[in-house]
Each structure stands twice: as structure tokens, then as C-alpha cells.
Design a protein around this motif. Structure first.
Motif, short mmCIF file in Angstrom:
data_model
loop_
_atom_site.label_atom_id
_atom_site.label_comp_id
_atom_site.label_asym_id
_atom_site.label_seq_id
_atom_site.Cartn_x
_atom_site.Cartn_y
_atom_site.Cartn_z
N PRO A 87 -1.78 14.11 5.66
CA PRO A 87 -3.00 13.87 6.42
C PRO A 87 -4.13 13.27 5.58
O PRO A 87 -4.92 12.46 6.08
N GLU A 88 -4.18 13.64 4.31
CA GLU A 88 -5.23 13.10 3.45
C GLU A 88 -5.03 11.61 3.22
O GLU A 88 -6.01 10.84 3.19
N HIS A 89 -3.80 11.18 3.05
CA HIS A 89 -3.52 9.76 2.90
C HIS A 89 -3.92 8.99 4.16
O HIS A 89 -4.55 7.92 4.08
N THR A 132 -7.63 8.67 4.37
CA THR A 132 -8.13 7.63 3.47
C THR A 132 -7.97 6.25 4.09
O THR A 132 -8.89 5.42 4.03
N LEU A 133 -6.83 5.98 4.70
CA LEU A 133 -6.62 4.70 5.36
C LEU A 133 -7.65 4.49 6.46
O LEU A 133 -8.22 3.39 6.61
N THR A 134 -7.90 5.53 7.25
CA THR A 134 -8.88 5.43 8.33
C THR A 134 -10.27 5.17 7.78
O THR A 134 -11.01 4.31 8.28
N GLN A 135 -10.64 5.90 6.74
CA GLN A 135 -11.96 5.73 6.14
C GLN A 135 -12.16 4.33 5.60
O GLN A 135 -13.27 3.79 5.62
N ARG A 136 -11.08 3.73 5.10
CA ARG A 136 -11.15 2.39 4.52
C ARG A 136 -10.81 1.30 5.53
O ARG A 136 -10.75 0.12 5.19
N SER A 137 -10.60 1.70 6.78
CA SER A 137 -10.25 0.76 7.86
C SER A 137 -8.99 -0.04 7.53
O SER A 137 -8.93 -1.26 7.74
N LEU A 138 -7.98 0.64 7.01
CA LEU A 138 -6.72 0.01 6.64
C LEU A 138 -5.62 0.44 7.61
O LEU A 138 -5.45 1.62 7.89
N GLY A 165 -2.49 -0.02 -0.79
CA GLY A 165 -2.92 1.26 -0.21
C GLY A 165 -2.08 1.60 1.01
O GLY A 165 -1.41 2.66 1.05
N PRO A 166 -2.07 0.73 2.04
CA PRO A 166 -1.21 0.99 3.20
C PRO A 166 0.27 1.08 2.85
O PRO A 166 1.01 1.85 3.45
N LEU A 167 0.70 0.30 1.86
CA LEU A 167 2.11 0.29 1.49
C LEU A 167 2.56 1.59 0.86
O LEU A 167 3.68 2.05 1.06
N LEU A 168 1.66 2.25 0.11
CA LEU A 168 2.02 3.47 -0.61
C LEU A 168 1.55 4.75 0.08
O LEU A 168 1.81 5.84 -0.42
N ALA A 169 0.89 4.61 1.20
CA ALA A 169 0.40 5.81 1.90
C ALA A 169 1.56 6.62 2.46
O ALA A 169 2.46 6.09 3.11
N ASP A 170 1.52 7.92 2.19
CA ASP A 170 2.51 8.86 2.73
C ASP A 170 2.06 9.25 4.14
O ASP A 170 1.06 9.93 4.32
N LYS A 171 2.81 8.81 5.14
CA LYS A 171 2.42 9.04 6.53
C LYS A 171 2.56 10.51 6.94
O LYS A 171 2.12 10.88 8.03
N ASP A 172 3.19 11.32 6.10
CA ASP A 172 3.26 12.76 6.36
C ASP A 172 2.12 13.52 5.71
O ASP A 172 2.04 14.74 5.83
#
Length: 203
Positions: free
Chosen positions: A85-87, A90-96, A76-83
Motif C-alpha cells: 500500500p505504501e508503494h 507513493t505512485l498516487t502522490q506523484r501522479s504516476l 518508479g511505476p516499473l518497480l512499485a510493488d502492487k501488493d
């Protein structure tokens, strides 16, 4: 993202050449280190603080190490697009925490071939988690720096040192292409081996 800040790095390598120097450089810049198995032991023995992957995933290594990094808390963190906002949401919601740098090289399948191991033992040397992480990070070069070889350490350190632990999009894209070439060659070597005529082989 043009300049990517490096704050969290995952290191999992077979070739440990220059590993301690590279990890020490990252740690001095405030980068949090995460690692697996033998790589983590090497770093701990060098006195570096490093989290185990199992601490991040909340799940132990299983199946004799076949499953270590194949987990949503890594990919999840590895594939998250940091540009996107929805990604990030999601990381924040999942505490990642986002992953910014992946330093991975692969089980030495070529060495297994040179040792003339039997079919089953050779198959055990086929890396699955490593190529998966390399390909994921290489795809996501807009948001992650992939470091697939010790040969890349000097250049990466030079850029991070000159950019206050940020790395350019140009270098991320260049090394991502190298990572895809490496995984392609790795797969081709395995395919060539499995296509051989083993005769009547049951194991």
C-alpha cells in the motif's frame, strides 16, 4: 498478486517482428500503450494510439537517444510493488500510473560485431536502458509482466485472451527468469568483446 490486470504497457523494441499484431491485441483490450522512438513510429504508422515516453517523463530524449527511459517516472511505476500500500500511495502522490507490462528487446550488439565496426561505434550499440528495464521488470515479476522477445508474444496473448487481460503469477515468474538469462548473455557478449586485444586503440 496472483492475477495481474494489464492496463498500461511500455513497448521499446529493436526486433519489430510481430510488434504491430501484439500491440494491436493489447490496444483492443483497453491497454494504454507507451513507446519510444522507432517503436512508437511503427505503431503510429499502423494507426495505433501510443503515448511517447517523453510525455510520461516530461523530459525529452537526450544525448543522441542514450537517455530515454532512465527516469523515475518510468522506473518508479516499473518497480512499485502492487501488493504494498505504501508503494501505491507513493505512485498516487506523484501522479504516476503503474506499469503492468514491459515489452523490451535489446540493441543487436551481435550484429554490430558481425559488421566489424570500430571500437567506438561498437560501444554505441551497447544497450543501457533496455537491460535496465528488463532487469527491473524481471525483479518485480509479482507486479509486472516482462516480455523480452517476439517469441513470447503468442503465449502472452493466449493467456491474456483467456483471462480477460489478466496474467498469472506463474507465467510472469517463468518469463522473468528468461529475461535474466537474456541480459546475462548480453552482458557476457559485451564483456568478451571488450576483453579482446585491440592493440593500440585510442578511440
Amino acid at each position: 498478486m496472483q492475477l495481474l490486470p494489464i492496463r498500461q504497457a511500455l513497448l521499446s523494441v529493436t526486433d519489430k517482428t510481430g510488434l504491430v499484431e501484439f500491440a494491436t491485441f493489447l490496444q483492443r483490450g483497453g491497454v494504454q500503450l507507451i513507446s519510444t522512438g522507432g517503436t512508437r513510429k511503427t505503431l503510429l504508422d499502423a494507426g495505433l494510439p501510443v503515448r511517447a515516453v517523453s510525455e510520461v517523463t516530461g523530459f525529452p530524449e537526450i544525448l543522441d537517444g542514450r537517455v530515454k527511459t532512465l527516469h523515475p517516472h518510468i522506473h518508479g511505476p516499473l518497480l512499485a510493488d502492487k501488493d504494498n500500500p505504501e508503494h501505491l500511495r507513493t505512485l498516487t502522490q506523484r501522479s504516476l500510473l503503474p506499469l503492468d507490462l514491459i515489452c523490451v528487446n535489446l540493441y543487436d550488439f551481435g550484429q554490430a560485431l558481425e559488421q566489424n565496426l570500430n571500437l567506438r561505434d561498437c560501444v554505441e550499440q551497447i544497450d543501457i536502458g533496455g537491460p535496465t528495464m528488463l532487469r527491473a521488470a524481471a525483479k518485480n515479476f509479482h507486479s509486472v509482466l516482462v516480455v523480452p522477445s517476439p517469441d513470447d508474444y503468442p503465449r502472452v496473448m493466449a493467456e491474456l485472451g483467456s483471462q480477460h487481460y489478466h496474467v498469472s503469477l506463474a507465467l510472469r515468474r517463468e518469463i522473468s527468469a528468461k529475461a535474466f538469462r537474456l541480459t546475462s548473455a548480453y552482458d557476457a557478449m559485451i564483456a568478451g568483446y571488450l576483453e579482446k586485444d585491440f592493440g593500440e586503440v585510442a578511440t
